[in-house]
Design a protein around this motif. Structure first.
Motif, short mmCIF file in Angstrom:
data_model
loop_
_atom_site.label_atom_id
_atom_site.label_comp_id
_atom_site.label_asym_id
_atom_site.label_seq_id
_atom_site.Cartn_x
_atom_site.Cartn_y
_atom_site.Cartn_z
N MET A 8 0.85 -1.20 0.00
CA MET A 8 0.00 0.00 0.00
C MET A 8 0.88 1.24 0.00
SD MET A 8 -2.99 1.13 2.71
CE MET A 8 -4.08 -0.22 2.24
N LYS A 9 0.47 2.25 -0.77
CA LYS A 9 1.21 3.51 -0.82
C LYS A 9 0.27 4.66 -0.52
CE LYS A 9 4.01 6.55 -3.72
NZ LYS A 9 4.70 6.76 -5.01
N ALA A 10 0.74 5.60 0.31
CA ALA A 10 -0.03 6.79 0.67
C ALA A 10 0.64 8.01 0.07
CB ALA A 10 -0.12 6.94 2.18
N LEU A 11 -0.16 8.87 -0.54
CA LEU A 11 0.30 10.17 -1.00
C LEU A 11 0.01 11.16 0.12
CD1 LEU A 11 -1.34 10.17 -4.57
CD2 LEU A 11 0.87 9.18 -3.88
N ILE A 12 1.05 11.78 0.66
CA ILE A 12 0.91 12.73 1.76
C ILE A 12 0.95 14.13 1.16
CG2 ILE A 12 1.82 13.53 3.96
CD1 ILE A 12 1.01 10.63 4.08
N ILE A 13 -0.10 14.90 1.36
CA ILE A 13 -0.17 16.26 0.83
C ILE A 13 0.21 17.23 1.93
CG2 ILE A 13 -1.58 18.00 -0.31
CD1 ILE A 13 -1.13 15.42 -1.95
N GLY A 14 1.39 17.84 1.81
CA GLY A 14 1.85 18.81 2.79
C GLY A 14 3.05 18.32 3.58
N CYS A 15 4.07 19.17 3.66
CA CYS A 15 5.29 18.82 4.41
C CYS A 15 5.54 19.86 5.48
CB CYS A 15 6.49 18.70 3.46
SG CYS A 15 7.98 18.05 4.26
N GLY A 16 4.55 20.05 6.36
CA GLY A 16 4.77 20.88 7.53
C GLY A 16 5.29 20.00 8.66
N ILE A 17 4.54 19.93 9.74
CA ILE A 17 4.87 19.01 10.83
C ILE A 17 4.11 17.70 10.64
CG2 ILE A 17 4.92 18.68 13.32
CD1 ILE A 17 6.68 21.01 12.24
N ALA A 18 2.82 17.79 10.34
CA ALA A 18 1.99 16.59 10.24
C ALA A 18 2.45 15.65 9.14
CB ALA A 18 0.53 16.98 10.02
N GLY A 19 2.85 16.20 7.99
CA GLY A 19 3.21 15.35 6.86
C GLY A 19 4.33 14.38 7.14
N PRO A 20 5.52 14.85 7.56
CA PRO A 20 6.61 13.91 7.85
C PRO A 20 6.30 12.93 8.96
CG PRO A 20 7.47 16.13 7.55
CD PRO A 20 5.98 16.25 7.59
N VAL A 21 5.61 13.40 10.02
CA VAL A 21 5.30 12.49 11.13
C VAL A 21 4.32 11.42 10.67
CG1 VAL A 21 4.36 12.32 13.46
CG2 VAL A 21 5.77 14.28 12.84
N THR A 22 3.33 11.79 9.88
CA THR A 22 2.37 10.81 9.36
C THR A 22 3.08 9.80 8.47
OG1 THR A 22 0.56 12.40 9.46
CG2 THR A 22 0.27 10.51 8.01
N ALA A 23 3.96 10.27 7.62
CA ALA A 23 4.70 9.36 6.75
C ALA A 23 5.53 8.38 7.56
CB ALA A 23 5.59 10.17 5.79
N MET A 24 6.19 8.86 8.62
CA MET A 24 7.00 7.97 9.45
C MET A 24 6.13 6.94 10.16
SD MET A 24 10.06 10.24 11.14
CE MET A 24 9.08 11.60 11.75
N ALA A 25 4.98 7.39 10.67
CA ALA A 25 4.09 6.45 11.37
C ALA A 25 3.59 5.37 10.41
CB ALA A 25 2.93 7.20 12.00
N LEU A 26 3.22 5.76 9.20
CA LEU A 26 2.73 4.78 8.23
C LEU A 26 3.82 3.78 7.87
CD1 LEU A 26 0.54 6.97 5.84
CD2 LEU A 26 -0.17 5.62 7.82
N ARG A 27 5.03 4.25 7.75
CA ARG A 27 6.13 3.33 7.44
C ARG A 27 6.31 2.28 8.54
NH1 ARG A 27 9.88 4.93 3.38
NH2 ARG A 27 11.01 3.04 3.96
N GLU A 28 5.99 2.67 9.79
CA GLU A 28 6.13 1.73 10.90
C GLU A 28 5.18 0.54 10.76
OE1 GLU A 28 8.13 1.77 13.87
OE2 GLU A 28 9.26 3.17 12.60
N VAL A 29 4.08 0.71 10.03
CA VAL A 29 3.11 -0.39 9.87
C VAL A 29 3.11 -0.92 8.44
CG1 VAL A 29 1.66 0.41 11.78
CG2 VAL A 29 1.18 1.20 9.44
N GLY A 30 4.16 -0.62 7.69
CA GLY A 30 4.32 -1.22 6.38
C GLY A 30 3.64 -0.50 5.23
N VAL A 31 3.19 0.75 5.46
CA VAL A 31 2.57 1.53 4.39
C VAL A 31 3.62 2.49 3.83
CG1 VAL A 31 0.77 3.19 3.78
CG2 VAL A 31 0.29 1.38 5.44
N ASP A 32 3.92 2.39 2.56
CA ASP A 32 4.85 3.30 1.92
C ASP A 32 4.22 4.69 1.85
OD1 ASP A 32 7.11 4.19 0.66
OD2 ASP A 32 6.53 3.46 -1.33
N ALA A 33 5.04 5.72 1.85
CA ALA A 33 4.51 7.08 1.83
C ALA A 33 5.46 8.00 1.06
CB ALA A 33 4.32 7.61 3.25
#
Length: 381
Positions: free
Chosen positions: A1-26
């Motif tokens: 599964m791949k997620a497109l993250i819209i926005g690279c403020g604070i929420a964007g990088p943290v969300t991408a890191m969290a998703l990677r922890e459960v096997g979701v590419d971002a």
């Protein structure tokens, strides 16, 4: 599964890191052509936000850039001490709430995401998206597009994604306040390290902290009509504080005062998700900075979303679980924060009533348990 993250403020990088922890590419797509290294003043990362970062193994990187601020002391503009309240609750390892430059927090999270293999592409302003079968395609202003399984909106209080998701979604609402901030080196003003001093002034609100380094970190919230912008903010701020019984006016005179930023929050947003698209962080529930919870709520969102995706049978079920868990808490924080913001923009009569009643309110809130609902939330994977 791949997620497109819209926005690279604070929420964007943290969300991408969290998703990677459960096997979701971002992959992160940022509208601006460069990073936000020099954007913003400073912000509070409360203990609950640091606890969520700890889940991702990233809180020590933030602490190394920040100053501890576990207490808040409230003052009137006449110099009367109104009371004290905790700024967060101490974690089991002794960690307390910290204050950090927004640029340092942004840089730390973005760089840590990059270290974990997450790509950030700049100059990608979202204009539309389409869902087709099991995929969603984001289209950007430069004519390019990207396709993934999910689209996660981390694009802030003025979210373009939110407007596309639900054209009837409420717009951000102005709080009535402009925000300013700065740091004065070797100011020589008194202050107990670890304490935020919050001053309900006669015309505006002022806050400051003096870390052990001797600098003075200050911010001001000025009631102002939206769009009423002077050529030079410094004399306006000095006049707002010059009759208060503290050194706020003098501190501002010594500061380089940047243009003020209007403070917004969001009323309840009816639609958080539809199909393969989900709003998180400020895009879903922006709060004014008065609660010191904006960054922490976004970090919590990231961890909870990752857990919901991991433990659910489908993205639809995951999004529903995420909203069910996060909406009541987020909206309670927004409402709490708005109440505080309203007190900062009080009329002369309301200021008198506020200063009379605030000591009783603070005495009631002095117990750590009174704010446990906000600070003792545990976002876990």
């Amino acid at each position: 599964m791949k997620a497109l993250i819209i926005g690279c403020g604070i929420a964007g990088p943290v969300t991408a890191m969290a998703l990677r922890e459960v096997g979701v590419d971002a992959e992160i797509f940022e509208a601006y052509g460069q990073g936000a290294e020099d954007v913003g003043s400073f912000l509070n990362v409360a203990s609950n936000g640091l606890a969520a970062l700890r889940v991702l193994g990233a809180h020590h990187k933030v602490l190394s850039q920040a100053i501890p601020t576990p207490r808040m002391v409230m003052w009137s503009g006449s110099g009367k001490r109104l009371g004290e309240v905790a700024n967060g609750l101490r974690l089991d390892d002794g960690t307390v709430s910290h204050t950090v430059l927004r640029s340092d927090l942004y840089r730390t999270m973005r760089d840590e995401a990059g270290r974990r293999g997450i790509e950030v592409t700049y100059g990608k302003r979202l204009v539309s998206y389409d869902e087709s079968g099991r995929q969603v395609t984001a289209r950007f202003a430069d004519g390019t597009e990207a396709t993934g399984d999910l689209l996660i909106a981390c694009d802030g209080v003025h979210s373009r994604t939110r407007a596309i998701l639900d054209p009837q979604a409420p717009a951000a609402r102005y709080s009535g306040l402009y925000s300013f901030g700065g740091i004065v080196k070797d100011a020589g003003f008194p202050g107990e390290p670890g304490v935020y001093n919050m001053v309900f002034g006669k015309r505006a609100f002022f806050g400051y902290a003096v870390p052990e380094s001797g600098e003075t970190w200050w911010f001001a919230n000025l009631p102002r009509r939206l769009g009423d912008v002077p050529e030079d903010w410094k004399p306006v701020l000095v006049r707002a504080f010059e009759d208060d019984a503290n050194f706020s006016a003098e501190l501002i005179r010594r500061s380089d005062v940047e243009p003020g930023s209007p403070i917004y929050d969001l009323p309840p947003v009816p639609v958080w998700h539809r199909g393969r698209v989900l709003l998180v962080g400020d895009a879903a529930h922006a709060t004014s900075p008065s609660s010191g919870q904006g960054a922490s709520l976004a970090i919590e969102d990231a961890v909870v979303l990752a857990r919901c995706l991991r433990d659910s049978g489908s993205h639809t079920q995951a999004f529903e679980r995420f909203e069910a868990e996060r909406r009541p808490r987020a909206e309670r924080v927004v409402a709490y924060s708005r109440t505080i913001s309203n007190s900062k923009a009080a009329s002369p009569v309301a200021r008198v009533f506020r200063d009379l009643m605030l000591p009783f309110f603070l005495k009631k809130s002095a117990s750590q348990e009174s704010l446990a609902w906000m600070y003792r939330y545990e976002a876990s994977l």
